[in-house]
Design a protein around this motif. Structure first.
Motif, mmCIF file in Angstrom:
data_model
loop_
_atom_site.group_PDB
_atom_site.id
_atom_site.type_symbol
_atom_site.label_atom_id
_atom_site.label_comp_id
_atom_site.label_asym_id
_atom_site.label_seq_id
_atom_site.Cartn_x
_atom_site.Cartn_y
_atom_site.Cartn_z
ATOM 1 N N THR A 254 34.762 42.711 3.163
ATOM 2 C CA THR A 254 35.539 42.679 4.404
ATOM 3 C C THR A 254 35.583 44.035 5.089
ATOM 4 O OG1 THR A 254 37.577 43.137 3.173
ATOM 5 C CG2 THR A 254 37.018 40.814 3.571
ATOM 6 N N LYS A 255 34.916 45.016 4.541
ATOM 7 C CA LYS A 255 35.032 46.378 5.055
ATOM 8 C C LYS A 255 33.911 46.762 6.010
ATOM 9 C CE LYS A 255 37.549 47.926 0.977
ATOM 10 N NZ LYS A 255 37.612 48.866 -0.158
ATOM 11 N N GLY A 256 32.989 45.864 6.256
ATOM 12 C CA GLY A 256 31.890 46.175 7.161
ATOM 13 C C GLY A 256 30.739 46.859 6.456
ATOM 14 N N ASN A 257 29.676 47.064 7.187
ATOM 15 C CA ASN A 257 28.465 47.658 6.635
ATOM 16 C C ASN A 257 28.274 49.082 7.132
ATOM 17 O OD1 ASN A 257 27.777 45.200 5.345
ATOM 18 N ND2 ASN A 257 26.881 44.442 7.262
ATOM 19 N N LEU B 44 21.540 48.958 -0.292
ATOM 20 C CA LEU B 44 22.552 48.634 -1.294
ATOM 21 C C LEU B 44 23.412 47.475 -0.795
ATOM 22 C CD1 LEU B 44 23.729 52.271 -2.119
ATOM 23 C CD2 LEU B 44 22.171 50.860 -3.475
ATOM 24 N N PRO B 45 23.754 46.510 -1.657
ATOM 25 C CA PRO B 45 23.176 46.300 -3.004
ATOM 26 C C PRO B 45 21.693 45.948 -2.911
ATOM 27 C CG PRO B 45 24.473 44.413 -2.327
ATOM 28 C CD PRO B 45 24.695 45.458 -1.277
ATOM 29 N N PHE B 46 21.016 45.976 -4.019
ATOM 30 C CA PHE B 46 19.583 45.705 -4.037
ATOM 31 C C PHE B 46 19.281 44.341 -3.422
ATOM 32 C CE2 PHE B 46 17.909 49.322 -5.972
ATOM 33 C CZ PHE B 46 18.671 49.697 -7.058
ATOM 34 N N ASP B 47 18.298 44.326 -2.558
ATOM 35 C CA ASP B 47 17.851 43.093 -1.925
ATOM 36 C C ASP B 47 16.469 42.760 -2.473
ATOM 37 O OD1 ASP B 47 17.301 40.946 -0.368
ATOM 38 O OD2 ASP B 47 17.268 42.002 1.538
ATOM 39 N N SER B 48 16.358 41.621 -3.150
ATOM 40 C CA SER B 48 15.077 41.254 -3.779
ATOM 41 C C SER B 48 13.955 41.091 -2.763
ATOM 42 C CB SER B 48 15.238 39.962 -4.580
ATOM 43 O OG SER B 48 15.669 38.907 -3.738
ATOM 44 N N SER B 49 14.305 40.739 -1.517
ATOM 45 C CA SER B 49 13.270 40.554 -0.502
ATOM 46 C C SER B 49 12.573 41.864 -0.157
ATOM 47 C CB SER B 49 13.869 39.946 0.762
ATOM 48 O OG SER B 49 14.780 40.835 1.371
ATOM 49 N N LEU B 50 13.219 42.985 -0.482
ATOM 50 C CA LEU B 50 12.609 44.290 -0.202
ATOM 51 C C LEU B 50 11.317 44.463 -0.971
ATOM 52 C CD1 LEU B 50 12.790 47.158 1.025
ATOM 53 C CD2 LEU B 50 14.161 47.810 -0.942
ATOM 54 N N PHE B 51 11.201 43.795 -2.100
ATOM 55 C CA PHE B 51 10.046 43.990 -2.963
ATOM 56 C C PHE B 51 8.954 42.951 -2.745
ATOM 57 C CE2 PHE B 51 13.817 45.642 -5.027
ATOM 58 C CZ PHE B 51 13.439 46.967 -5.208
ATOM 59 N N LEU C 159 12.549 46.221 -12.777
ATOM 60 C CA LEU C 159 13.938 46.258 -13.235
ATOM 61 C C LEU C 159 14.792 45.239 -12.496
ATOM 62 C CD1 LEU C 159 14.420 50.130 -13.471
ATOM 63 C CD2 LEU C 159 14.239 48.536 -15.379
ATOM 64 N N VAL C 160 14.653 45.166 -11.170
ATOM 65 C CA VAL C 160 15.474 44.265 -10.359
ATOM 66 C C VAL C 160 15.194 42.810 -10.708
ATOM 67 C CG1 VAL C 160 15.903 43.463 -8.003
ATOM 68 C CG2 VAL C 160 15.770 45.899 -8.480
ATOM 69 N N GLN C 161 13.936 42.488 -11.004
ATOM 70 C CA GLN C 161 13.576 41.111 -11.307
ATOM 71 C C GLN C 161 14.162 40.638 -12.643
ATOM 72 O OE1 GLN C 161 9.311 41.020 -11.114
ATOM 73 N NE2 GLN C 161 9.265 40.671 -8.891
ATOM 74 N N ASN C 162 14.457 41.568 -13.521
ATOM 75 C CA ASN C 162 14.936 41.202 -14.853
ATOM 76 C C ASN C 162 16.398 41.546 -15.105
ATOM 77 O OD1 ASN C 162 12.377 40.366 -16.544
ATOM 78 N ND2 ASN C 162 11.764 42.088 -15.264
ATOM 79 N N VAL C 163 17.031 42.154 -14.098
ATOM 80 C CA VAL C 163 18.426 42.545 -14.253
ATOM 81 C C VAL C 163 19.191 42.080 -13.030
ATOM 82 C CG1 VAL C 163 20.020 44.495 -14.466
ATOM 83 C CG2 VAL C 163 17.812 44.569 -15.625
ATOM 84 N N SER C 164 20.393 41.640 -13.241
ATOM 85 C CA SER C 164 21.272 41.270 -12.126
ATOM 86 C C SER C 164 22.362 42.327 -12.020
ATOM 87 C CB SER C 164 21.896 39.890 -12.347
ATOM 88 O OG SER C 164 20.889 38.912 -12.436
ATOM 89 N N PRO C 165 22.088 43.423 -11.331
ATOM 90 C CA PRO C 165 23.046 44.533 -11.288
ATOM 91 C C PRO C 165 24.328 44.146 -10.567
ATOM 92 C CG PRO C 165 21.286 44.845 -9.683
ATOM 93 C CD PRO C 165 20.913 43.659 -10.488
ATOM 94 N N SER C 166 25.451 44.567 -11.141
ATOM 95 C CA SER C 166 26.749 44.259 -10.551
ATOM 96 C C SER C 166 27.167 45.360 -9.585
ATOM 97 C CB SER C 166 27.801 44.112 -11.642
ATOM 98 O OG SER C 166 27.858 45.304 -12.410
ATOM 99 N N THR C 167 26.300 45.645 -8.638
ATOM 100 C CA THR C 167 26.582 46.703 -7.672
ATOM 101 C C THR C 167 27.124 46.137 -6.375
ATOM 102 O OG1 THR C 167 24.303 46.581 -6.900
ATOM 103 C CG2 THR C 167 24.787 48.200 -8.609
ATOM 104 N N LYS C 168 27.316 44.832 -6.315
ATOM 105 C CA LYS C 168 27.769 44.207 -5.085
ATOM 106 C C LYS C 168 29.292 44.259 -4.991
ATOM 107 C CE LYS C 168 26.759 40.182 -2.249
ATOM 108 N NZ LYS C 168 26.065 38.910 -2.158
ATOM 109 N N ASP D 223 30.561 47.206 2.491
ATOM 110 C CA ASP D 223 30.027 46.064 1.758
ATOM 111 C C ASP D 223 28.546 46.228 1.439
ATOM 112 O OD1 ASP D 223 32.529 44.867 1.989
ATOM 113 O OD2 ASP D 223 32.012 43.970 3.915
ATOM 114 N N ALA D 224 27.809 46.817 2.362
ATOM 115 C CA ALA D 224 26.368 46.984 2.175
ATOM 116 C C ALA D 224 25.901 48.176 2.999
ATOM 117 C CB ALA D 224 25.605 45.723 2.590
#
Length: 294
Positions: free
Chosen positions: A70-73, A182-189, A56-65, A159-160
């Protein structure tokens, strides 16, 4: 030099301690094997689920970012609730401190990590402390925490979201590591970056078949967000528990070996002291006998 009675007392005390550390080593070894067996069962689900999320992540660019970063992690720290496990908790806490920025906040899982951060003046940055049972962890016990994390992120309070835990390399090596939930990090996969046990073993496109999704991929991805965060937390907790018991086993083994070495040194010291006493008594007897013949 210590008296013979003092050396005897020290030897008996260290022998008692070595028996305790030896027993704790056996208990930690048994717990580690038990957790590893549970972890293998968790992997069966994790592997298949991560395959789907990867597709799903490879084929979708989720707008969850978040737009304004500026609010920190938000950091999720996984430690232990029990001690006597060497530098396990200290290493992961120092790793977290090295990563955190002044505006970041943290949720701590485990009493030892909570106590360590508070003692280092990080208490104000801890927004929550969670302590799970040391017994078999139920998947649904983690669900309320994951829902809370998702709510924080969806409300744009951070922010994350990053997960910090200890990665199992082998029975002697445990490495502090972090992943971005969050948001999804492609490197996780990627194979080299994915947490242990979350390896992709199945290629969904290996038969070159197009998969149809109903509803859309984006809807499925959003609805799977809770399962993704819960699964990541659940797996990381189990892996951290493997490392915790492995660290405790190694610490108890080292303590037992040190106790035995100390017992050998004290036994040698005891024998030398006793030999000196015997030699002195013989000299006194000989001197007394010589004086009586004069």
């Amino acid at each position: 030099m210590q008296s013979l009675d003092e050396i005897k007392r020290r030897i008996r005390s260290i022998q008692t301690t070595s028996k305790i550390t030896g027993a704790m080593k056996l208990v930690a070894t048994a717990k580690m094997k038990k957790v590893m067996n549970q972890f293998k069962k968790v992997n069966i689900f994790c592997q298949d689920f991560y395959n789907i999320i990867e597709e799903l992540v490879q084929n979708v660019s989720p707008s969850t970012k978040n737009k304004n970063q500026t609010k920190g992690n938000l950091w999720i720290l996984i430690c232990s609730s029990l001690g006597l496990c060497g530098a396990f908790n200290i290493n992961i806490c120092k790793y977290l401190i090295s990563k955190m920025q002044p505006s970041d906040k943290v949720i701590v899982i485990g009493r030892k990590g909570y106590a360590y951060l508070k003692s280092r003046d990080f208490g104000e940055r801890i927004i929550e402390h969670v302590d799970f049972s040391d017994n078999v962890l139920d998947y649904f016990e983690v669900l309320p925490l994951s829902e809370e994390i998702i709510t924080y992120f969806n409300n744009h309070e951070y922010d994350a979201v990053h997960l910090v835990y200890t990665k199992f390399v082998n029975s002697l090596t445990f490495t502090p590591t972090s992943i971005q939930l969050l948001p999804f990090d492609s490197s996780l996969f990627k194979h080299e970056d994915k947490p242990k046990g979350l390896k992709v073993n199945v290629d969904l496109n290996e038969q070159n078949k197009e998969i149809e999704y109903e509803p859309s991929k984006m809807d499925i991805l959003k609805s799977s967000l809770s399962i993704f965060v819960t699964t990541s937390l659940y797996t990381a907790i189990y892996e951290s528990r493997i490392c915790e018991n492995g660290s405790r086993r190694n610490a108890m083994e080292t303590a037992t070996d040190n106790a035995r070495e100390l017992i050998d040194e004290l036994t040698l010291e005891f024998n030398e002291a006793r030999q000196q006493n015997i030699t002195q008594e013989i000299n006194e007897i000989v001197a007394g006998a010589d004086g009586s013949t004069l």
